[in-house]
Every structure is written in C-alpha cells, then in structure tokens.
Design an enzyme around this catalytic site. Structure first.
Site, mmCIF file in Angstrom:
data_model
loop_
_atom_site.group_PDB
_atom_site.id
_atom_site.type_symbol
_atom_site.label_atom_id
_atom_site.label_comp_id
_atom_site.label_asym_id
_atom_site.label_seq_id
_atom_site.Cartn_x
_atom_site.Cartn_y
_atom_site.Cartn_z
ATOM 1 N N HIS A 122 11.054 17.739 10.406
ATOM 2 C CA HIS A 122 11.408 17.054 9.147
ATOM 3 C C HIS A 122 11.498 15.535 9.341
ATOM 4 O O HIS A 122 12.205 14.861 8.593
ATOM 5 C CB HIS A 122 12.733 17.573 8.570
ATOM 6 C CG HIS A 122 12.837 19.066 8.540
ATOM 7 N ND1 HIS A 122 12.497 19.815 7.446
ATOM 8 C CD2 HIS A 122 13.211 19.958 9.499
ATOM 9 C CE1 HIS A 122 12.667 21.102 7.709
ATOM 10 N NE2 HIS A 122 13.093 21.215 8.963
ATOM 11 N N SER A 133 -1.700 -10.812 8.936
ATOM 12 C CA SER A 133 -1.620 -11.038 7.501
ATOM 13 C C SER A 133 -1.944 -12.501 7.226
ATOM 14 O O SER A 133 -1.616 -13.378 8.021
ATOM 15 C CB SER A 133 -0.206 -10.718 7.022
ATOM 16 O OG SER A 133 0.075 -11.422 5.832
ATOM 17 N N LYS A 140 3.135 -10.580 11.023
ATOM 18 C CA LYS A 140 2.530 -9.247 10.890
ATOM 19 C C LYS A 140 1.462 -8.940 11.934
ATOM 20 O O LYS A 140 0.641 -9.777 12.271
ATOM 21 C CB LYS A 140 1.894 -9.100 9.501
ATOM 22 C CG LYS A 140 2.868 -8.994 8.362
ATOM 23 C CD LYS A 140 3.788 -7.795 8.456
ATOM 24 C CE LYS A 140 3.087 -6.501 8.125
ATOM 25 N NZ LYS A 140 2.953 -6.287 6.693
ATOM 26 N N GLU A 152 -4.783 3.184 10.178
ATOM 27 C CA GLU A 152 -4.678 3.234 8.707
ATOM 28 C C GLU A 152 -6.029 3.556 8.075
ATOM 29 O O GLU A 152 -6.130 4.366 7.148
ATOM 30 C CB GLU A 152 -4.168 1.892 8.168
ATOM 31 C CG GLU A 152 -2.700 1.656 8.413
ATOM 32 C CD GLU A 152 -2.284 0.283 7.925
ATOM 33 O OE1 GLU A 152 -1.503 0.220 6.960
ATOM 34 O OE2 GLU A 152 -2.722 -0.739 8.490
#
Ligand code: ARG
Length: 471
Positions: free
Chosen positions: A166, A287, A293, A300
């Site tokens: 979970h 970024s 970043k 992704e």
C-alpha cells in the site's frame, strides 16, 4: 480517352488492363502504403530472391532468369541503401515499387517474378520476416537490461531498504531482492517473446492471393531458404490472419507495463521525499525556471509511452475482429501499430539498459527509511510466537508496543528492555539482535525466494543460468 489511358498507365501500371479511368490522385495517396512499408524493403527483396530461386528449382524460371532477377534485386537493395531509389506513391507499396524497378532494370524477366504469388502472401511473409528480426533485437536488449539488473542486485545483496505494501512501510527488504523482482518480470517477458517468435516464424508464401496457386511450387524449399520453421498450413489463413502481430503487441504491452512500474518506482525513489537512488545527470533534464530541479525524464517518458503500446494492441485487435476471410485491404493498417510498438519498446529498453547499471543507491538513506515505520514489528510478533505465544495474541502485544513507540517517537529497537517487557515478560535482551534489527529481520527470511542476502546472492547466480538456458 487518350488522356485517360495515359493517366491509367501512370497511376495503375500494375492493373491498368481492367480499368477505364485513372485512380483519383487523392485516392492513390490515400490507399498507398509505400510511405511506411518501405521499411521492410530488405525482407521484401529476400523473400523475392527465395521465391525466384524456388521457381527455378521447379523449372518455372530458367537459371538465367533466376540469376538476372537475383542480380537486379541485389542492385536495387544497394540503390535503396545508398538513397538512389525513388519511391513512388503511384506504385502504391514497397512490393510494386521494387518489382517495377526490377523490370525497368532487367526487362521482361522482371515481369516473371510474380508468377505463383500475390502481394497478399508476399506482404504477410515480409511482415513475419521483419518482425522475426525485430524480436531478436528486442530479446538482445532485454538480455542486456536483465544482466544490468543482476549485477546491481549482486552488489546490493545486503543493502537494506523498506519494503512496501500500500506504499506504506511494511517490512525491511534488501535492495538486491527488490531488483530481482524486476528481473523476474523481464525474464518472463523474454520467455513470452521467444514463444511468440515460434508462431511468427511460419511462412505464408505459396498461399498466393487466397487459394494457393496452379504452379508446382515447393513451399518447403522456399521456407528453408528464408529460415522459416514451417509453412502456414492453410492458404486462406496464411494471407489473412495477423494474430502473430497481435501476440507480439500483447507481449510488447506487458514489457511496457513492467518498464512503467519500474519507472514509477524510480520516479518515487529519486524524489527528495525518498532519496533512495540517484539517476546520473545524463539521463535527466532540468527546469527552465526552477534552478534546483533535476527531473527523471527517462522513466517518466517510458511510463508515458506505455500508453501508446497498449493503444497499438487495441488497434490491431479491432482491425482484425470484423474481417471475413481472406485478405482485406484493412490489413494494410496492421503495419503502423506494429511498427510503433516495436520502435517504442526498443527505445524504452535501450534507455533502461543504459540507465539501470548507472543507478547509484543511497545506502544510508534507504537504511534510515527502513528504520522508520516500525518495519520490524512482524519480527517481534514472530519472536513471541517462537516462545509459545499464539500469533493473534502476539499481534496484539506488538500493536501495543508500537503505540508506545508512536507516542514516544521511537522505533521498537529504540525502546528499552523494561519498556518492552511491560507488554510481555517473555521479551528478553536477545530481542534486539534476534528480531528488532534490520539485519536480523532480512537475514531471517532465508528460504528460496526470500529477501536474505544469502538468498539474493544465490538467486543472482541462478538468474544468470536461467538467462543462458533461454538462449
Ligand atoms: N500494401 C498491401 C498491404 O499492406 C499489400 C497487399 C495488397 N493486396 C491487395 N490485393 N491489394 O496489405
């Protein structure tokens, strides 16, 4: 009339005889496939060479005609590879483009190549040859990725991290063990591909348009020349079904599903909240606005790309479901979803095969995370069970100890012995080294398939053998 004939010759050279007007320019473009099927020119030429060789063997072509055809096709292949070949939309597809050039090059003999075959069995053969090669390339990439995973697992057989259910801390596991779960998924993918390849590797050629041909062809000989394991037994089935491509796309979907799950974990693990691993900068981007970043772009993108491959699978299933026997033009739509799935899986596997061996685990951070969340609570219950407490009662006792830990903001291993003994007098000093440490917890799970470092090392050795056995 003269004009129409001209146009007809130009636009429908292969079947002009039956037609009284030219194909509409838009329809010619709309119905053409050469824009995308030129991709398997090499397989088309290999198939034609094998077909001509067989025709000569059974006496339909002379050996001179066979040799002229083979020479012409070999030259065309070179022209294509050197960019000296003009692909023409009005010649519709890869098959007619190549045949047309062959006739231009060697004259009337070129017109004999199509004896005893049809584009229907030709295209079905080409796709199978093409897919067979791609499956082999994908299998090699899978193997490279699996090897990278095994090596990383071997180096991290005793690196401890929290295991989750979970997405909540559950029990400590070794990082190597987690990686070996990835290995198992990918090994099954290899098995599936190898199995799929058997059904891809059957030859439709000889089915002709749908019913077979009146010439005394030798299909077994052509199949042998092309390395097919067998021929398609039924001509109607041979030209029409694309189940082998669907099977490949299903297998490709499972590969992408697995890569996507791995991606999801990598994305979580590289976040500031987890900090379990680092992906080297060369696999990431920054970024344009936020200077801090470093984004895990490769995982992704792979996670995102899984969607297109699932779509490709559904496209092919839907393409086939309404088709009566035998060939229908619908089947021309089989190529792009197949090619897209192939390209996407190959690209994703290539990126992963490079990236996985370069991962840097943050061993201290993983350990720290495993110490949070009472990951050894089950071990304490098991400790009590071994001293004669029924498991359900042990569960209750440990639950109370955890509540104290929560109240005091301490792990079970940080509570004192007297604190623990409040809940059961059976708890003794040895609890710290036998149950409550992370090392004790993982080492105790020492059976086939368990997370103990010793088991991970043995599983790596077996993993290498199992890969070898697949071939
Ligand atoms: N370009 C066609 C395809 O991709 C080749 C077969 C065409 N056959 C036909 N009878 N129109 O399927």
């Amino acid at each position: 009339m003269a004009n129409a004939q001209n146009q007809s010759q130009h636009t429908s050279g292969m079947w002009g005889g039956r037609f009284s007007e030219a194909t509409d320019a838009f329809v010619a473009e709309f119905t053409a496939s050469v824009q995308f099927d030129q991709r398997f020119y090499a397989q088309d030429i290999a198939g034609s060479i094998a077909h001509a060789t067989m025709l000569a063997k059974v006496g339909i072509l002379t050996t001179q005609e066979r040799d002229d055809i083979i020479q012409g096709l070999t030259q065309i292949k070179k022209d294509i590879e050197n960019g000296n070949f003009e692909w023409r939309i009005d010649l519709e597809d890869v098959h007619m483009n190549i045949e047309h050039h062959l006739t231009e090059r060697i004259g009337i003999t070129g017109k004999k190549l199509h004896t005893g075959r049809s584009r229907n069995d030709q295209v079905a053969t080409d796709i199978r040859l093409y897919l067979r090669d791609e499956i082999d390339a994908i299998l090699a990439l899978l193997q490279r990725l699996q090897t990278g995973i095994l090596n990383l697992a071997e180096n991290n057989s005793d690196t401890i991290m929290p295991g989750f259910t979970h997405l909540q801390t559950a029990q400590p596991v070794t990082f190597g063990h987690h990686l070996l779960a990835w290995f198992e998924m990918l090994l099954r993918d290899s098995e599936r591909l190898i199995d799929c390849r058997k059904r891809v590797n059957r030859m439709p050629l000889g089915s002709a348009a749908l019913a077979g041909t009146t010439y005394p062809i030798d299909r077994a000989y052509t199949a042998e020349l092309l390395g097919f394991e067998a021929v398609c037994e039924n001509s109607l089935d041979g030209v029409s079904d694309r189940d082998f491509a669907i099977e490949f796309n299903a297998t490709a979907s499972l590969i992408m599903m697995h890569l996507s799950r791995m991606s999801e974990e990598l994305i979580l693990w590289t976040s500031a909240q987890f900090k379990f691993v680092q992906i080297p900068d060369r696999f990431c981007t920054g970024s344009s606005i936020m200077p801090q970043k470093k984004n895990p772009d490769v995982p992704e993108l792979v996670r995102g790309k899984s969607g297109r491959v699932f779509g490709d699978l559904i496209s092919l299933l839907t393409l086939m479901k309404g088709q009566p026997l035998a060939y229908n033009k619908d089947n021309q739509e089989d190529k792009e979803p197949l090619f897209d799935a192939i390209d996407t899986v190959r690209g994703s596997l290539m990126a992963f095969a490079d990236m996985i061996p370069a991962l840097v685990p943050n061993i201290a951070e993983m350990r720290e995370a495993a110490l949070r969340g009472f990951s050894t609570a089950t071990d304490l219950a098991d400790y009590l069970v071994k001293k004669g407490v029924a498991f359900r009662d042990a569960h209750e006792i440990v639950g109370k100890a955890v509540a104290l830990g929560v109240a005091e903001d301490k792990d079970l291993s940080e509570l004192t012995l007297p604190q623990l003994q409040q809940f059961s007098s059976l708890i003794e000093q040895d609890v710290f080294e036998k149950a409550l440490t992370l090392e004790a917890s993982v080492t105790a799970r020492n059976h086939l398939g368990g997370t103990a470092p010793q088991q991970v090392k043995a599983a790596v050795v077996r993993g290498r053998e199992r890969m070898q056995a697949l071939g």
